[in-house]
Write a protein that holds these residues in place. Structure first.
Motif, PDB file in Angstrom:
ATOM      1  N   GLN A   3     -11.530  -0.103  11.798  1.00 47.18           N
ATOM      2  CA  GLN A   3     -11.904  -0.440  10.348  1.00 47.18           C
ATOM      3  C   GLN A   3     -10.629  -1.128   9.053  1.00 47.18           C
ATOM      4  OE1 GLN A   3     -14.496   2.866   9.140  1.00 47.18           O
ATOM      5  NE2 GLN A   3     -15.857   2.672  11.171  1.00 47.18           N
ATOM      6  N   ASN A   4     -10.231  -1.231   9.888  1.00 50.35           N
ATOM      7  CA  ASN A   4      -8.587  -1.940   9.161  1.00 50.35           C
ATOM      8  C   ASN A   4      -8.098  -1.040   8.353  1.00 50.35           C
ATOM      9  OD1 ASN A   4     -10.115  -4.286  10.234  1.00 50.35           O
ATOM     10  ND2 ASN A   4     -11.793  -4.343   8.371  1.00 50.35           N
ATOM     11  N   VAL A   5      -7.975   0.110   8.647  1.00 53.12           N
ATOM     12  CA  VAL A   5      -7.047   1.161   8.408  1.00 53.12           C
ATOM     13  C   VAL A   5      -5.776   1.411   9.127  1.00 53.12           C
ATOM     14  CG1 VAL A   5      -6.670   3.680   7.688  1.00 53.12           C
ATOM     15  CG2 VAL A   5      -9.286   2.521   7.051  1.00 53.12           C
ATOM     16  N   ASN A   6      -4.221   1.144   8.468  1.00 51.00           N
ATOM     17  CA  ASN A   6      -3.533   1.276   9.161  1.00 51.00           C
ATOM     18  C   ASN A   6      -2.812   2.832   9.307  1.00 51.00           C
ATOM     19  OD1 ASN A   6      -0.609   1.454   9.518  1.00 51.00           O
ATOM     20  ND2 ASN A   6      -0.257  -0.921   8.888  1.00 51.00           N
ATOM     21  N   VAL A   7      -3.427   3.672   9.843  1.00 54.16           N
ATOM     22  CA  VAL A   7      -2.477   4.652   9.311  1.00 54.16           C
ATOM     23  C   VAL A   7      -1.302   5.021   9.635  1.00 54.16           C
ATOM     24  CG1 VAL A   7      -4.594   5.862  12.102  1.00 54.16           C
ATOM     25  CG2 VAL A   7      -2.195   5.105  12.189  1.00 54.16           C
ATOM     26  N   ASN A   8      -0.197   4.007   9.841  1.00 54.29           N
ATOM     27  CA  ASN A   8       1.162   4.345   8.756  1.00 54.29           C
ATOM     28  C   ASN A   8       1.351   3.967   7.664  1.00 54.29           C
ATOM     29  OD1 ASN A   8       1.639   5.093  11.627  1.00 54.29           O
ATOM     30  ND2 ASN A   8       1.108   2.153  12.028  1.00 54.29           N
ATOM     31  N   THR A   9      -0.136   3.446   7.508  1.00 55.09           N
ATOM     32  CA  THR A   9      -0.288   2.905   5.648  1.00 55.09           C
ATOM     33  C   THR A   9      -0.302   3.964   4.754  1.00 55.09           C
ATOM     34  OG1 THR A   9      -1.348   1.758   5.218  1.00 55.09           O
ATOM     35  CG2 THR A   9       0.832   0.660   5.914  1.00 55.09           C
ATOM     36  N   ILE A  10      -1.006   5.111   5.455  1.00 48.98           N
ATOM     37  CA  ILE A  10      -2.185   5.803   5.240  1.00 48.98           C
ATOM     38  C   ILE A  10      -1.114   6.840   3.817  1.00 48.98           C
ATOM     39  CG2 ILE A  10      -3.056   8.203   4.573  1.00 48.98           C
ATOM     40  CD1 ILE A  10      -5.183   6.326   5.157  1.00 48.98           C
ATOM     41  N   GLN A  11      -1.159   7.311   2.318  1.00 47.68           N
ATOM     42  CA  GLN A  11      -0.224   7.389   1.590  1.00 47.68           C
ATOM     43  C   GLN A  11      -0.784   9.264   1.353  1.00 47.68           C
ATOM     44  OE1 GLN A  11       3.126   7.682  -0.077  1.00 47.68           O
ATOM     45  NE2 GLN A  11       3.406   6.520   1.493  1.00 47.68           N
ATOM     46  N   MET A  12      -0.317   9.583   1.953  1.00 44.70           N
ATOM     47  CA  MET A  12      -1.595  11.115   1.624  1.00 44.70           C
ATOM     48  C   MET A  12      -0.869  11.756   0.646  1.00 44.70           C
ATOM     49  SD  MET A  12      -4.518  12.347   2.258  1.00 44.70           S
ATOM     50  CE  MET A  12      -5.084  11.963   4.240  1.00 44.70           C
ATOM     51  N   LYS A  13      -1.586  12.553  -0.683  1.00 44.55           N
ATOM     52  CA  LYS A  13      -1.097  13.290  -1.542  1.00 44.55           C
ATOM     53  C   LYS A  13      -0.901  14.437  -1.010  1.00 44.55           C
ATOM     54  CE  LYS A  13       0.359  10.548  -5.154  1.00 44.55           C
ATOM     55  NZ  LYS A  13      -0.243   9.298  -4.631  1.00 44.55           N
ATOM     56  N   SER A  14      -0.174  15.461  -1.738  1.00 43.25           N
ATOM     57  CA  SER A  14      -0.061  16.822  -1.146  1.00 43.25           C
ATOM     58  C   SER A  14      -0.667  17.353  -1.707  1.00 43.25           C
ATOM     59  CB  SER A  14       1.340  17.313  -0.794  1.00 43.25           C
ATOM     60  OG  SER A  14       1.978  17.592  -1.915  1.00 43.25           O
ATOM     61  N   TYR A  15      -1.170  17.508  -3.499  1.00 39.96           N
ATOM     62  CA  TYR A  15      -2.429  18.821  -3.776  1.00 39.96           C
ATOM     63  C   TYR A  15      -3.740  17.233  -4.023  1.00 39.96           C
ATOM     64  CZ  TYR A  15       1.606  20.208  -6.237  1.00 39.96           C
ATOM     65  OH  TYR A  15       3.441  21.107  -7.024  1.00 39.96           O
ATOM     66  N   ALA A  16      -4.511  18.908  -3.193  1.00 41.90           N
ATOM     67  CA  ALA A  16      -6.015  18.289  -3.337  1.00 41.90           C
ATOM     68  C   ALA A  16      -6.358  17.718  -4.566  1.00 41.90           C
ATOM     69  CB  ALA A  16      -6.752  19.040  -2.841  1.00 41.90           C
ATOM     70  N   CYS A  17      -5.873  17.800  -5.598  1.00 43.71           N
ATOM     71  CA  CYS A  17      -6.316  17.411  -7.700  1.00 43.71           C
ATOM     72  C   CYS A  17      -5.822  16.087  -6.669  1.00 43.71           C
ATOM     73  CB  CYS A  17      -5.985  18.259  -8.195  1.00 43.71           C
ATOM     74  SG  CYS A  17      -4.397  18.805  -8.566  1.00 43.71           S
ATOM     75  N   GLN A  18      -5.004  15.843  -6.461  1.00 44.48           N
ATOM     76  CA  GLN A  18      -4.407  14.492  -6.002  1.00 44.48           C
ATOM     77  C   GLN A  18      -5.670  13.312  -5.013  1.00 44.48           C
ATOM     78  OE1 GLN A  18      -0.198  15.249  -5.305  1.00 44.48           O
ATOM     79  NE2 GLN A  18       0.480  14.136  -6.478  1.00 44.48           N
ATOM     80  N   ARG A  19      -6.142  13.735  -4.485  1.00 47.27           N
ATOM     81  CA  ARG A  19      -6.957  12.853  -3.894  1.00 47.27           C
ATOM     82  C   ARG A  19      -8.304  12.858  -3.812  1.00 47.27           C
ATOM     83  NH1 ARG A  19      -3.442  17.026  -0.172  1.00 47.27           N
ATOM     84  NH2 ARG A  19      -5.998  18.355   0.157  1.00 47.27           N
ATOM     85  N   ARG A  20      -9.032  11.572  -2.986  1.00 43.40           N
ATOM     86  CA  ARG A  20     -10.554  11.839  -3.350  1.00 43.40           C
ATOM     87  C   ARG A  20     -10.477  12.253  -2.044  1.00 43.40           C
ATOM     88  NH1 ARG A  20     -12.218   8.359  -7.402  1.00 43.40           N
ATOM     89  NH2 ARG A  20     -10.339   7.326  -8.617  1.00 43.40           N
TER      90      ARG A  20
END
Ligand code: 8DG
Ligand code: MN
Ligand code: MN
Length: 375
Positions: A3-20
């Motif tokens: 669904q239009n998500v490019n897996v290589n551009t996902i910026q996953m932050k390392s603290y859970a409180c930085q993520r949705r």
């Protein structure tokens, strides 16, 4: 389908409180397995390992797509060797043998059953397991010494292990509201924990109570409890007084998960409503119409108005989100966050806040609404 998500551009932050982290996500086939590993580590009193697996699961919950190949995990934080091995197994074979045999093991099942008793922690459960006990009925059969909490836990075991619905949480909310406004007009009450994060089911119902006039909330809990007890609405309660003192509790003290608010761990006797009937719509035969009720775990917390924003943030969860908020504050910002206050060790001062938004802002974090704190 990504669904239009490019897996290589996902910026996953390392603290859970930085993520949705939404409640419903795309990788439960993986996260459930990792959470079994986490649970098992907790049973072995290996907290570090347990948190590591929980973190790995949490990262996958924040992914906007279902993982198909190991390649998609390359850039993600918090995935240790062991977690990756298990994920690989599941992607290839559909299940992990390690996790499945753990799930089936006598020790895992007994620990789950025993720690599932209200008032029983890992230590006690483990001691009982080594003595050959496996279930609540074994405790009764062998006449184990139980404290008051554990006695209630065994007595209401089945009901307390049946998920509480949002509807039941709302019914209890109405009762607590009535109690609170009867004993302290003007007091405010808010639904916390998993239900505030949008869950449909929970293991308990959490409420935070305050009053806009600071000081009015003092010693409120005993009054609420009396009101409830007079109406035969409580099966069990243990109230703890407020023991928070700014000077004594911070700064410098190791951050403690337990806060010091006036609080009550209770079991409500929720009077008859449709949902307590069986799936066939038939009422359990041991309960007549008049005495038709179920047991529900309820946590009540009273906060002074000036600490309400911190208490709200601290009691919304999830547990991992809370843990990472504190870790972020300490490691990245040299601040100390609790459910009472935020202390800035650089400025050497307490930070006042009226809302969760202000706390996120002071911590240099993007605001994450409760429904996206399901880390
Ligand atoms: P559930 O009940 O649906 O299983 O999920 P939950 O609502 O997220 O879990 P919970 O165990 O009821 O905890 C709700 C929040 O309350 C969670 O963020 C952790 C927090 N909490 C406790 N005990 C304490 C405590 O002693 N101090 C503080 N500050 N927070 C606590 O459960
Ligand atoms: Mn809860
Ligand atoms: Mn709770």
């Amino acid at each position: 389908p990504k669904q239009n998500v490019n897996v290589n551009t996902i910026q996953m932050k390392s603290y859970a409180c930085q993520r949705r982290t939404p409640l419903k996500h795309h990788n439960s086939h993986l996260t459930e397995a990792l959470e079994v590993l986490s649970e098992n580590a907790a049973y072995g009193e290996n907290e570090g390992r347990s948190v590591a697996f929980r973190r790995a699961a949490s990262v996958l919950k924040a992914l906007p797509y279902r993982v198909q190949t190991m390649d998609e995990l390359k850039c993600l934080p918090c995935l240790g060797d062991h977690s990756q091995r298990v994920i690989k197994e599941i992607l290839e074979d559909g299940t992990s043998r390690e996790v499945e045999s753990m799930r089936q093991s006598e020790q895992f099942q007994a620990m789950k059953a025993l720690t599932g008793i209200f008032g029983v922690g890992v230590r006690t459960a483990d001691r009982w397991f080594r003595e050959g006990l496996r279930s609540p009925s074994d405790l009764i059969r062998t006449g184990q010494q139980l404290n008051r909490e554990q006695q209630a836990g065994v007595l209401y075991y089945d009901e307390l292990n049946k998920p509480v619905t949002k509807h039941e949480a709302d019914l209890i909310g109405d009762i607590v509201k009535e109690a609170v406004s009867a004993v302290l007009p003007g007091a405010e009450i808010q639904l916390m924990g998993g239900f505030r994060r949008g869950k449909e089911l929970g293991h308990d119902v959490d409420f935070l109570i305050t009053h806009p006039e600071e000081g009015k909330e003092e010693e409120l809990m005993p009054k609420i409890i009396s009101w409830l007890e007079e109406r035969d609405l409580l099966l069990y309660q243990k109230t703890t007084r407020n023991s928070y003192l700014e000077k004594k509790d911070a700064p410098g003290r190791p951050p403690n998960n337990m806060d010091r608010f006036e609080r009550c761990f209770s079991i409500f006797k929720l009077q008859g409503h449709a949902e307590t009937t069986g799936s066939d719509g038939v009422r359990p035969s041991n309960q007549s119409e008049a005495s038709y009720w179920r047991a529900v775990r309820v946590d009540l917390v009273v906060s002074p108005y000036s600490q309400f924003a911190f208490a709200t943030l601290g009691w919304t969860g999830s547990k991992l989100f809370e843990r990472d908020l504190r870790r972020w504050a300490g490691q990245e910002k040299h601040m100390s966050l609790s459910s009472h206050a935020l202390y800035d060790s650089v400025q050497r001062c307490y930070v006042r806040a009226q809302s969760e938004e202000e706390i996120f802002e002071y911590l240099g974090l993007e605001f994450i609404p409760p429904c996206e704190r399901n880390a």
